[in-house]
Motif scaffolding. Sequence first.
Motif, PDB file in Angstrom:
ATOM      1  N   UNK A 114     -10.781   1.696   6.793  1.00  0.00           N
ATOM      2  CA  UNK A 114     -10.062   2.019   8.024  1.00  0.00           C
ATOM      3  C   UNK A 114     -10.941   2.693   9.080  1.00  0.00           C
ATOM      4  N   UNK A 115     -10.713   2.302  10.317  1.00  0.00           N
ATOM      5  CA  UNK A 115     -11.366   2.927  11.471  1.00  0.00           C
ATOM      6  C   UNK A 115     -10.264   3.292  12.453  1.00  0.00           C
ATOM      7  N   UNK A 116     -10.038   4.582  12.709  1.00  0.00           N
ATOM      8  CA  UNK A 116      -8.952   4.983  13.604  1.00  0.00           C
ATOM      9  C   UNK A 116      -9.091   4.369  14.994  1.00  0.00           C
ATOM     10  N   UNK A 117      -7.963   4.143  15.627  1.00  0.00           N
ATOM     11  CA  UNK A 117      -7.918   3.657  17.009  1.00  0.00           C
ATOM     12  C   UNK A 117      -8.696   2.349  17.180  1.00  0.00           C
ATOM     13  N   UNK A 118      -8.572   1.454  16.220  1.00  0.00           N
ATOM     14  CA  UNK A 118      -9.235   0.165  16.301  1.00  0.00           C
ATOM     15  C   UNK A 118      -8.342  -0.890  15.664  1.00  0.00           C
ATOM     16  N   UNK A 119      -8.800  -2.132  15.700  1.00  0.00           N
ATOM     17  CA  UNK A 119      -8.039  -3.208  15.057  1.00  0.00           C
ATOM     18  C   UNK A 119      -8.002  -3.028  13.543  1.00  0.00           C
ATOM     19  N   UNK A 120      -8.841  -2.152  13.014  1.00  0.00           N
ATOM     20  CA  UNK A 120      -8.870  -1.904  11.580  1.00  0.00           C
ATOM     21  C   UNK A 120      -8.317  -0.522  11.219  1.00  0.00           C
ATOM     22  N   UNK A 121      -7.446  -0.012  12.064  1.00  0.00           N
ATOM     23  CA  UNK A 121      -6.786   1.259  11.757  1.00  0.00           C
ATOM     24  C   UNK A 121      -5.825   1.062  10.589  1.00  0.00           C
ATOM     25  N   UNK A 122      -5.792   2.043   9.696  1.00  0.00           N
ATOM     26  CA  UNK A 122      -4.891   1.999   8.538  1.00  0.00           C
ATOM     27  C   UNK A 122      -4.790   3.397   7.959  1.00  0.00           C
ATOM     28  N   UNK A 123      -3.775   3.615   7.163  1.00  0.00           N
ATOM     29  CA  UNK A 123      -3.557   4.906   6.519  1.00  0.00           C
ATOM     30  C   UNK A 123      -4.591   5.086   5.410  1.00  0.00           C
ATOM     31  N   UNK A 124      -5.411   6.125   5.526  1.00  0.00           N
ATOM     32  CA  UNK A 124      -6.459   6.364   4.542  1.00  0.00           C
ATOM     33  C   UNK A 124      -5.887   6.593   3.149  1.00  0.00           C
ATOM     34  N   UNK A 125      -4.731   7.228   3.064  1.00  0.00           N
ATOM     35  CA  UNK A 125      -4.144   7.494   1.750  1.00  0.00           C
ATOM     36  C   UNK A 125      -3.709   6.200   1.071  1.00  0.00           C
ATOM     37  N   UNK A 126      -3.158   5.285   1.860  1.00  0.00           N
ATOM     38  CA  UNK A 126      -2.769   3.990   1.302  1.00  0.00           C
ATOM     39  C   UNK A 126      -4.019   3.217   0.869  1.00  0.00           C
ATOM     40  N   UNK A 127      -5.040   3.239   1.691  1.00  0.00           N
ATOM     41  CA  UNK A 127      -6.299   2.555   1.376  1.00  0.00           C
ATOM     42  C   UNK A 127      -6.869   3.050   0.050  1.00  0.00           C
ATOM     43  N   UNK A 128      -6.916   4.354  -0.132  1.00  0.00           N
ATOM     44  CA  UNK A 128      -7.473   4.898  -1.373  1.00  0.00           C
ATOM     45  C   UNK A 128      -6.570   4.589  -2.556  1.00  0.00           C
ATOM     46  N   UNK A 129      -5.275   4.577  -2.339  1.00  0.00           N
ATOM     47  CA  UNK A 129      -4.368   4.249  -3.442  1.00  0.00           C
ATOM     48  C   UNK A 129      -4.538   2.790  -3.868  1.00  0.00           C
ATOM     49  N   UNK A 130      -4.694   1.904  -2.888  1.00  0.00           N
ATOM     50  CA  UNK A 130      -4.944   0.502  -3.214  1.00  0.00           C
ATOM     51  C   UNK A 130      -6.240   0.365  -4.005  1.00  0.00           C
ATOM     52  N   UNK A 131      -7.273   1.097  -3.569  1.00  0.00           N
ATOM     53  CA  UNK A 131      -8.555   1.009  -4.250  1.00  0.00           C
ATOM     54  C   UNK A 131      -8.471   1.480  -5.696  1.00  0.00           C
ATOM     55  N   UNK A 132      -7.680   2.475  -5.963  1.00  0.00           N
ATOM     56  CA  UNK A 132      -7.629   3.063  -7.297  1.00  0.00           C
ATOM     57  C   UNK A 132      -6.555   2.490  -8.182  1.00  0.00           C
ATOM     58  N   UNK A 133      -5.487   1.915  -7.580  1.00  0.00           N
ATOM     59  CA  UNK A 133      -4.353   1.454  -8.388  1.00  0.00           C
ATOM     60  C   UNK A 133      -4.040  -0.037  -8.216  1.00  0.00           C
ATOM     61  N   UNK A 134      -4.523  -0.648  -7.140  1.00  0.00           N
ATOM     62  CA  UNK A 134      -4.076  -1.990  -6.790  1.00  0.00           C
ATOM     63  C   UNK A 134      -4.349  -3.048  -7.842  1.00  0.00           C
ATOM     64  N   UNK A 135      -5.574  -3.132  -8.313  1.00  0.00           N
ATOM     65  CA  UNK A 135      -5.927  -4.198  -9.247  1.00  0.00           C
ATOM     66  C   UNK A 135      -5.229  -4.045 -10.587  1.00  0.00           C
ATOM     67  N   UNK A 136      -4.990  -2.798 -10.992  1.00  0.00           N
ATOM     68  CA  UNK A 136      -4.345  -2.575 -12.286  1.00  0.00           C
ATOM     69  C   UNK A 136      -2.968  -3.222 -12.329  1.00  0.00           C
ATOM     70  N   UNK A 137      -2.312  -3.323 -11.173  1.00  0.00           N
ATOM     71  CA  UNK A 137      -0.964  -3.907 -11.139  1.00  0.00           C
ATOM     72  C   UNK A 137      -0.974  -5.432 -11.165  1.00  0.00           C
ATOM     73  N   UNK A 138      -2.177  -6.023 -11.068  1.00  0.00           N
ATOM     74  CA  UNK A 138      -2.282  -7.482 -11.125  1.00  0.00           C
ATOM     75  C   UNK A 138      -2.604  -7.955 -12.537  1.00  0.00           C
ATOM     76  N   UNK A 139      -2.922  -7.043 -13.428  1.00  0.00           N
ATOM     77  CA  UNK A 139      -3.361  -7.438 -14.765  1.00  0.00           C
ATOM     78  C   UNK A 139      -2.181  -7.494 -15.725  1.00  0.00           C
TER      79      UNK A 139
END
Length: 298
Positions: free
Chosen positions: A273-298
Amino acid sequence: MPMRLSTVILPARRWHEGGRDAWIRAERLDFHTAYTYDHLSWRSFRDGPWFGAVPTLTAAAAATARMRLGTLVTSPNFRHPVTLAKELLSLDDISGGRITLGIGAGGSGFDATVLGQEAWTPRERADRFAEFVPLLDRLLTEDSVTHSGTFYSAREAYGIPGCVQRPRLPFAVAATGPRGLRLAARYGQAWVTTGDPRVSDAGTPQDSWEAIRGQVEKLGKACADAGRDVAELDKILLTGFTPDRPLESLDAFVDFAGRHFELGFTEIVLHSPIPDSVFAADERVFERIATEGLAQLR
């Protein structure tokens, strides 16, 4: 093959003002690869800070230890195979064999005219790419290369000692047209897509999924024509250019990744995420996806 999760870190911050920390965080979050754009500037970031890809990746290689690093993507717009090969050999050595070269034919934006030339037509870009990739392959696998081509030449260009990765560092070829897909089938260890730009604005996520499915089918045909099993290629989806919003929530990511895993994708790439840009996103969601996202696909 299990899906991998990677990230793109744009070279838009000074190294000692957050730039270095972004790469260290990406490794801490256990991303498979951290890529950066290989542009001289890019779209809405053109009037702000922007640093070179190769020096940035060199510094990132020194700041990290395990994570793979790479470009998404390098193009012939302002690169020559001989000088690029030498930089890649050096990067691969410095990183201990952790570099992936994302490579594409380039576009018609700022990079296409910054050296003073007129932007190439799509056909001219495809013609140059068709010569660029095979020559770069030789430069990274042979000790000495001499080549006289339509667009690129090399005279006793030395590539000693060669890449740490053998026979060379992997190519991730970005392509959707028939000529580019043939190059991916012949020279790629991976294939990259951002989806279909024709549905990025007005289309739906389902429209995008259908379009990407069509691209995967064309890749399969190109591989079959080349006598290669399409399963040998990793399939990388760079997000941020389709109607989907995978960074809205963990559930949104899991749904998005799962649908594209069904198409055979082996790697999903999220923009840091980069604030105030086309790639703005919630940092907490980003980190949660990084740490938990793939585990839910297995």
